[in-house]
Design an enzyme around this catalytic site. Sequence first.
Site, PDB file in Angstrom:
ATOM      1  CG  HIS A 139      -1.958  -1.045   1.233  1.00 48.97           C
ATOM      2  ND1 HIS A 139      -2.826  -1.251   0.187  1.00 48.97           N
ATOM      3  CD2 HIS A 139      -2.255  -1.999   2.171  1.00 48.97           C
ATOM      4  CE1 HIS A 139      -3.627  -2.276   0.480  1.00 48.97           C
ATOM      5  NE2 HIS A 139      -3.291  -2.743   1.669  1.00 48.97           N
ATOM      6  CG  ASP A 176      -2.889  -8.393   0.774  1.00 50.17           C
ATOM      7  OD1 ASP A 176      -2.211  -8.746   1.756  1.00 50.17           O
ATOM      8  OD2 ASP A 176      -3.878  -7.632   0.865  1.00 50.17           O
ATOM      9  CG  HIS A 178      -6.587  -5.356   1.963  1.00 57.84           C
ATOM     10  ND1 HIS A 178      -5.969  -6.240   2.824  1.00 57.84           N
ATOM     11  CD2 HIS A 178      -7.772  -5.040   2.516  1.00 57.84           C
ATOM     12  CE1 HIS A 178      -6.763  -6.436   3.881  1.00 57.84           C
ATOM     13  NE2 HIS A 178      -7.859  -5.726   3.717  1.00 57.84           N
ATOM     14  CG  ASP A 264      -5.069 -10.032   3.403  1.00 57.00           C
ATOM     15  OD1 ASP A 264      -4.799 -10.607   2.326  1.00 57.00           O
ATOM     16  OD2 ASP A 264      -4.677  -8.888   3.681  1.00 57.00           O
TER      17      ASP A 264
END
Length: 367
Positions: A139, A176, A178, A264
Amino acid sequence: MATGFVFHELYLWHNTWNWAQFFPPSLTVQPGEHAENPETKRRIRNLIEVSGLLDHLVTLKPRPATEDEIARFHTRMHIADIKAKSDFGYGDAGDLTPFGKGSFEIALLAAGGAIVAVDAVLEGRVKNAYALVRPPGHHATAEAGMGFCLFGNAVVAIEHARAVHAVERVATLDWDVHHGNGTQSAFYADPNVLTISLHQDGLFPTHSGSASENGVGDGLGYNINIPLPAGSGIGAYLAAFERVAIPALMRFKPDFIVVPSGFDGCGMDPLARQMLSSEAYRTMTQMLMQAADQLCSGRIVMTHEGGYSAMYAPYCGLAVLEELSGVRTNVIDPWAERMGLWPGQALQPHQEAAIGRASELLQRIPQ
Ligand code: ZN
């Protein structure tokens, strides 16, 4: 050829404090550990050891990345900001990304761990490698940290591969849950790096990662987002691989593949709502390796990102590392079979529609 494994105890000493301080007035939230705490990664490392798999891996000792290596992606101002806050003993890199004393040095060691993994693979000492680093990176943007990430480990590793090993074409496949917004931003205008992200639609950063974010300028066509609706299971992920991610790799023909790897997307994660079991991560790894064998002598580096189920993420990590190394242990995932029977694991029509929209982007990658 063997599989490299990067880990360092200091990765677990990166202090993320606790949740309560972010939600004033403070007495509405009972103090407790930040979601991105050391336990999940510690347990992944421990299961790899207890299973016996660690004995079959090539241990790669991380070194700190230099500030010049970090600056291939990040601004000097961001680097100085993280250092100053770390020296002070407390800071927030941006958007729920607290850290404590020494986190600057640990973040350098995380990015350096990804670099060491790249060196080992590109110098032919191992076939592939997994860097179990912390803090995560996907991120972080050039100017700021975000979403538990200080420096973009995968981006720094890719820039190192290009600068030092003269690798021309790199693909990233971020699984991931996200959106890999930082990695996307680094290469958004770059036709020599194909960035692919599979993620839960709109989860984090909110409203980031739609299929319409497809690159810009010379990089148009070389960023592919596959936003999957919440509730996606094994069927949706494998269809996304078969219909979009793998064909995109085959069209792009990378010399090297980097996977920002988070667990995740698993069915027990507290921060997301997908349903993957360790068997899904196993199959995705197999599919990726098959493509990599055809395209780039199997050269894959995975850099660890998120995954917040301390109970379940270790089984996902073990499955991925078993596939990368070709060594099966006798550890049985006690939840995989039950999870595989959950309703909705098969590909659903609304998920298929989302994958169909992403697959329309394939033709923009010249063959
Ligand atoms: Zn994540």
